[in-house]
Motif scaffolding. Sequence first.
Motif, PDB file in Angstrom:
ATOM      1  N   PRO A 140      10.838   5.858   1.713  1.00 18.96           N
ATOM      2  CA  PRO A 140       9.272   5.722  -0.445  1.00 18.96           C
ATOM      3  C   PRO A 140      10.155   6.625  -0.847  1.00 18.96           C
ATOM      4  N   LYS A 141      10.782   7.561  -0.232  1.00 18.12           N
ATOM      5  CA  LYS A 141      11.453   9.206  -0.720  1.00 18.12           C
ATOM      6  C   LYS A 141      12.571   8.391  -1.466  1.00 18.12           C
ATOM      7  N   PHE A 164       0.741   3.643  -3.625  1.00 18.81           N
ATOM      8  CA  PHE A 164       0.952   5.002  -3.014  1.00 18.81           C
ATOM      9  C   PHE A 164       1.803   6.035  -3.506  1.00 18.81           C
ATOM     10  N   VAL A 165       2.993   5.568  -2.695  1.00 18.77           N
ATOM     11  CA  VAL A 165       3.584   6.805  -3.836  1.00 18.77           C
ATOM     12  C   VAL A 165       4.012   6.887  -4.900  1.00 18.77           C
ATOM     13  N   TYR A 203       5.242   5.005   6.214  1.00 16.58           N
ATOM     14  CA  TYR A 203       4.214   5.652   5.771  1.00 16.58           C
ATOM     15  C   TYR A 203       4.284   7.294   6.872  1.00 16.58           C
ATOM     16  N   THR A 222      -7.191   8.674   4.326  1.00 13.34           N
ATOM     17  CA  THR A 222      -5.732   8.346   3.947  1.00 13.34           C
ATOM     18  C   THR A 222      -4.720   8.696   4.917  1.00 13.34           C
ATOM     19  N   ILE A 251       5.562   9.306   4.484  1.00 14.92           N
ATOM     20  CA  ILE A 251       4.567   9.701   3.674  1.00 14.92           C
ATOM     21  C   ILE A 251       4.365  10.965   4.220  1.00 14.92           C
ATOM     22  N   GLU A 261      -6.042   6.555   7.849  1.00 15.81           N
ATOM     23  CA  GLU A 261      -5.817   5.588   7.749  1.00 15.81           C
ATOM     24  C   GLU A 261      -4.027   5.078   7.700  1.00 15.81           C
ATOM     25  N   PHE A 262      -3.676   5.760   7.208  1.00 18.18           N
ATOM     26  CA  PHE A 262      -1.939   5.289   7.817  1.00 18.18           C
ATOM     27  C   PHE A 262      -1.261   5.683   8.597  1.00 18.18           C
ATOM     28  N   ASN A 277       6.125  14.193   4.169  1.00 20.05           N
ATOM     29  CA  ASN A 277       6.656  15.194   2.556  1.00 20.05           C
ATOM     30  C   ASN A 277       4.955  15.397   1.633  1.00 20.05           C
ATOM     31  N   TYR A 278       4.159  14.474   2.002  1.00 23.56           N
ATOM     32  CA  TYR A 278       2.925  15.020   1.230  1.00 23.56           C
ATOM     33  C   TYR A 278       2.196  15.923   2.060  1.00 23.56           C
ATOM     34  N   ASP A 306      -0.632  17.318   0.771  1.00 22.87           N
ATOM     35  CA  ASP A 306      -2.077  17.253   0.136  1.00 22.87           C
ATOM     36  C   ASP A 306      -2.927  16.549   0.168  1.00 22.87           C
ATOM     37  N   ILE A 307      -2.561  14.781   1.338  1.00 21.78           N
ATOM     38  CA  ILE A 307      -3.111  14.044   1.342  1.00 21.78           C
ATOM     39  C   ILE A 307      -4.867  14.084   2.002  1.00 21.78           C
ATOM     40  N   ARG A 327       0.976  -0.708   0.028  1.00 16.72           N
ATOM     41  CA  ARG A 327      -0.191   0.031   0.027  1.00 16.72           C
ATOM     42  C   ARG A 327       0.806   1.270  -0.082  1.00 16.72           C
ATOM     43  N   ALA A 328       2.131   1.329   0.944  1.00 12.55           N
ATOM     44  CA  ALA A 328       2.765   2.639   0.846  1.00 12.55           C
ATOM     45  C   ALA A 328       3.459   2.981  -0.335  1.00 12.55           C
ATOM     46  N   ARG A 370       0.887   8.118  -7.393  1.00 14.24           N
ATOM     47  CA  ARG A 370       1.187   9.826  -6.764  1.00 14.24           C
ATOM     48  C   ARG A 370       2.322  11.047  -7.821  1.00 14.24           C
TER      49      ARG A 370
END
Lengths: 126, 630
Positions: free
Chosen positions: A110-111, A21-22, B172, B186, B175, B189-190, B178-179, B181-182, A17-18, A25
Amino acid sequence: MLGIDIFIADDEPHIVRALSFVFEREGYVVETATDGDTALRKINESKPKIIFLDLIMPKRTGDEICRILRSDDRFRDTHIVILTCKGQELDREQSISSGADSFITKPFSPKEVLSLVRQILGNSTA
Amino acid sequence: MKKELQTGILFFAIFSLLPLSFFTGGTTSPVRFLFFPLITFFSLYFPSRLLHGAGLAFTILFPLLYVSGSSEPRTVPIFSVLAEVSAFFFCTLVAGFISRRIHQERFRYENAIATFHSLSDALNHKNMNLQTALDALSEAHKKLQDFDKTKTEFLSNVSHEIRTPLSSIRSYSEILLNYDDIEPETQREFLQTINTESERMTRFATEVLDLIRIESGKQEIAFSPICSSDLLTESGRIVRPMAMEKGLELILEETTGLPDVRGDKNQLIQVLVNLLNNAVKFTRIGTIRLGASPRDGFVEFFVSDTGEGIFPEEREEIFQPFTRIAEHGKNRPKGSGLGLSISRGIVEFHGGRIWVDSELGKGSTFYFTIPIVSKRTEVFEQFDMDREGDANVTYRPILVLSSDTVSRRCLRKKLEDVGYHTLGADTPSRAMEIVSTMRPGLIVTEISEDEESFEDLVRWARDAGTRVLLTTLHIHGGDEPTLAVHGYVSKPFDKYEIQSLLEKYHVQGGSILLISPDRDESRTLQVILGAAGFDAILFHEGPPAVRAFETSTPGAVFVGSLRKEQLEEIFTAVKSSSRTAGVPVFQVLGTTLNRFVVPVTLSPVFRKAESKSLYRLVGEIEKEYTKRIE
C-alpha cells in the motif's frame, strides 16, 4: 459527486477496503466499485483523477473499461492504473495497448501505491 | 472377343489359302507370298508351341498332299516342289522367330507394367502408412500442446488464487505496521481479514494438492464397504448449520435399505459436503434435498437445490478446474473453482460418474454413482490393495472389438452407462490403428476371422501391458447379446487341459460334437477326446450339425473357426431348446493365447441372470479394468 480524487474498482472487497483506507487517511476522496459495469457508471458520474482497475472483474474487465475511457475525451488525461494478478508480459502489453498509464502487480505494498498516487496528484496539481 | 474373331479369320485364311495355292498352280502361284505375313500374324495371336507345331505340320503336310496328288503325273519337277516346301518352311521359321521376339518384348512390357503397378501400390500403401503415422504424430503433438496449455492455465490460475488473498494479507499487515493510530475496531477488522484470507489460502493449497493427487493417481484410497446411509447422514450433519444460517431447509430423504458402497468414506463425504456447500451457496430461498437410490450395481446419490440453475452450456464446464459460475450476488463466499473437479476426480476414481441436471430459475440436481459392494469386488480389493495405484490405467478408455455392430454398440452403451469411456472397432486391423494413438486401458474382444491381425493386437497388448478380455457374444432373438461359450481351447491342444475343462462343466459321457472346417484340428481333437473316453462326431460346417441337435442331445459342443453366421446358427440351435440349453459350448481357437488374454465365459453352474444380460461381462470388465498388470 464532484471532487473525487481516486476511484478503485476490484471484485475483491478486501483490496478495495485496504486501498481506500490508505488513501482516505491521506485525505483523498475515494469512490469504489466491485464490478465492471458499476465501475464504468460511477467513473462517468464522478470524473476521478486516478482510476485503479482490477484486470479481471465480473461483467467488464479492467482492460475493457480502460479502452472505453480512453476513447472518451473527458478521460484522455486521467491517470489509469491496472491492477493485475499475474504480472505476466501479456498482461502488461494488453494494459499498455488499452491505454493504461501504469500497472501494479498483486500482491502490492500500500505504501508504494500511495507514493505513486502522491507523485501523480502532485504533478497534476503543480 | 474382337481378338478371337480376328484369330478365327486368320486361321481360316491360312488353312484355306494353303490348299488354294496347291490347286491354283503350286510354286508358280503368287498366293504363297501371302504365307509369310499371314503366318507371322497367326503366330502373334497363337503364341503357344502347339500352334507353331501346327504350322510346321502343315508345312510337311503340304508336300504330302503334293505327292498324294501325283497319281496323275504332273509336269512340275521335284526340284521345284522342294524349293516350294523349303521356302514355306523358311517362312514359318522366320515368322515364328519374329513373333517370338514380339512376344518376348510384349511380355517384358507387361512385366514392366505389372512391376510398375505393384511398386505404385506399395508406394500408395507406404504413403497411407506415413499418413497414419503423421496423423498419430499430429494427434500426439496436439495432445502435448493441449497438456502444455492446460498446465500453463492451471499454473496461472493457481498463481491468481494465491496472489489474491496474499494481496489482502500483505496490504492489511503493512497498514497495521505503518499506522499506529488505528482504532481498535478497525485493527480487529483488519486482523480478522488477514486471518480469513490466510485460511482461504490454506484451504486452497489443500484443494490444489488434492486435485493434483487425484489427477496423478497418487492418492491413497482406502477402499472398504461403507454404509450409504451413514454417508448421507454424516454429510447432512456437517452442512446443516450453514444451511440453517441461511434460512434454507435441508431434507434428508429416506435412507433405509440402501446397499453398501465400495470406497473411501472420507472422500465420499468430501464429495457430498462439497455438493451440499455449493447448493447452499447458490440457493437464496428454498430447500436442499439429499438422498440416494440403488441403480444397476451402483448407488446413485443426489443433491438437489432450488437455486438459480445452471446454463446448459455450463453443465459440463463446471467440472473443469477453476471454472466458476458467474456469481451475480455480492458478498457470496468465493470458491476456488476446484471443488467440482475434485469431486469428479474422486467419483471417477471410485469407478462412478458425476453429472448435473438443471433448470434455469428452478434449481439444479447433482448426481453421482458409486459401485455397490459385492463379494467379488471385496475379494478383488484384497488382492489389489498391495499394488501401487496407477490412475493412468483407470482413466483410459475401453476398446470393444467385435465384428457384430449390435453386440458392439450394446456392450459399449452398457460400459458408458456405468461411466467408462469406450472405443469401438469392427476388425483387428482397425483396432490396431486405434491402439496406436489412443492407448486403451483394456481391450474387450471377440475372436476374429482375421487371425493374423488379431495376433498382432494380442502381441501389442502384451507389450503395452494392456489386458485383453476374450469373449464370444450371441444375440438370441431380439434380446441384448449374452455370453455364448463356456470355455476356450487353444493351440497347441493340451490333453489334460481339455479333460479338466470337460470335468469342470460336468461332461460325463455321451457324444461330443466337433464342428470345425479345419480337418486336422478336428482329427487331433477327436483323438484327444477319444483317449479321454468320449465319442467325438465330426462336422465340417454348421448346418448339418444344427440338424443333429434336433434329434440328439450331445454332452458338449466344440466349435472351430467357423464363419460368424454359422456360429450364430449353432448358438441359436443350442439355446432355443430347453433340452440343449445346458449343453456346454467350447470354442476352439486357431491362435495361441498369452497370459494377458483373459477369457470371459459362462460359469459351470447355469444361472438365469447370466444367460439374460451382459451383467457378468460388465462385472468382469470392471474387475480387470482396475486390476494392474504385474
